[in-house]
Design an enzyme around this catalytic site. Structure first.
Site, PDB file in Angstrom:
ATOM      1  N   GLY A 132      -6.602  31.771  -9.056  1.00  7.41           N
ATOM      2  CA  GLY A 132      -5.851  30.701  -9.720  1.00  7.41           C
ATOM      3  C   GLY A 132      -4.378  31.037  -9.841  1.00  7.41           C
ATOM      4  CG  ASP A 133      -3.276  34.466 -12.043  1.00  5.01           C
ATOM      5  OD1 ASP A 133      -3.392  33.512 -12.841  1.00  5.01           O
ATOM      6  OD2 ASP A 133      -3.665  35.626 -12.309  1.00  5.01           O
ATOM      7  CB  ALA A 134      -3.086  33.640  -5.502  1.00  7.99           C
TER       8      ALA A 134
END
Length: 341
Positions: A295-297
């Site tokens: 999700g961060d990526a």
């Protein structure tokens, strides 16, 4: 674009302690896959036990820092991104500083005299992950650090701001300061729902920041937790995305856009009361290493195009590319150079 310092992130810098564990370990510490929690007393022994029992990797992490590093990697322009957060004065901190510098991110850490650098246990079973964060120094960030002229200069230089919802547990005052600056100066302010517990237990500071958010990111579990916390009688992700996008805004300059990821299912984007969905490229199961940082990526890839003025379709495509690259590796790491065209 004027690239230097255009994107600023603020958050909880954590050193990920990442290992493939077993179901027995998850059960022992009462943790669930695809979830993120703050460590309680009962979780504290798990960090040492992971190191003793399993093959552990140490990776610079923390949700916002991950997204900023990925955006920096996608941009390939050193210094395009900046990051603020609190670390200790220890070997983990030195590792984090070195990692950030190698990534090309301009970090301005507040270094706490006594608290150790925060850590996050990343427990992986079958490619899925559970996160247990022991914030330590990350929990000690003070707004006074942000107000220092050399740090506030980063705020003034940036045109885009991204903060994961986890930072609401640490310094809502700092978030508000940046949010108000963005609204007053026609800049773009973005946050992430980050975890169900943020929507449930940090509802008040989240609601205070929400009117300033031009983009809201999250996944389907967090979106449903947000809906439940606000008494909305729907768990339909598209409906929730529209409702969030229609939440009143502090500034009328930008409309709010909601971006919800659903793992391998389509990305939902709500704008102007309408929803668009974007399919996610299928990754063969044997290529999946771990979903930590996916999700961060996605956010990092998305931001890398947004700050260049690219359309939403391109932002989502870049987000999917970055997430796919990261889940084929251990932790939120990536190849030397992106192959995104």
């Amino acid at each position: 674009m004027e690239s230097e310092g255009i994107l600023l992130g603020m958050g909880n810098p954590l050193l990920d302690i990442s290992a493939v564990v077993d179901d027995e370990f998850l059960h022992k510490y009462d943790i669930k896959l695809n979830n993120a929690i703050l460590a309680e007393e009962k979780h504290l022994p798990m960090y040492g036990e992971m190191d003793d029992k399993f093959k552990v990797e140490f990776i610079a992490g923390g949700a916002t820092q991950n997204s900023i590093r990925v955006a920096q990697w996608m941009l390939q322009k050193p210094g395009a991104t900046s990051y603020i957060g609190c670390i200790g004065k220890d070997k983990f901190a030195e590792e984090m500083k070195r990692d950030a510098k190698d990534a090309g991110v301009n970090v301005q850490y507040y270094e706490h005299e006594s608290a150790p650098t925060g850590t996050c246990a990343v427990c992986i079973v079958g490619g899925e992950r559970s996160l247990v964060a022991n914030l330590s120094a990350a929990n000690c960030y003070k707004v006074d650090h942000l107000k220092k002229p050399e740090n506030w200069a980063l705020v003034e230089k940036a045109k885009y701001y991204y903060i994961a919802g986890f930072f609401l547990t640490v310094s809502p005052e700092s978030i508000q300061l940046v949010a108000e600056h963005a609204a007053a100066n026609d800049k773009c302010f973005m946050m992430n729902l980050s975890a169900p517990f943020i929507c449930e237990f940090f509802k008040d500071p989240q609601e205070k920041a929400l009117p300033y958010m031009d983009y809201v990111f999250g996944n389907e579990t967090e979106a449903r937790a947000f809906s439940k916390a606000h008494g909305w009688e729907t768990d339909n992700v598209e409906e929730i995305a529209i409702k969030i996008s229609r939440w009143p805004k502090a500034s009328g300059t930008h409309k709010r856009i909601t971006v919800i990821t659903q793992g391998a299912d389509p990305v939902v984007v709500a704008e102007d009361g309408k929803v668009k969905t974007f399919s996610v490229p299928l990754l063969p199961k044997e290529k999946l290493v771990d979903t930590n940082g996916a999700g961060d990526a996605f956010v990092g890839g998305f931001l890398s195009q947004l700050i260049q003025g690219k359309p939403i379709e391109e932002c989502v495509r870049a987000g999917n590319y970055a997430a796919t690259a990261v889940i084929q590796r251990s932790g939120c790491t990536y190849p030397e150079k992106p192959e995104f065209k």
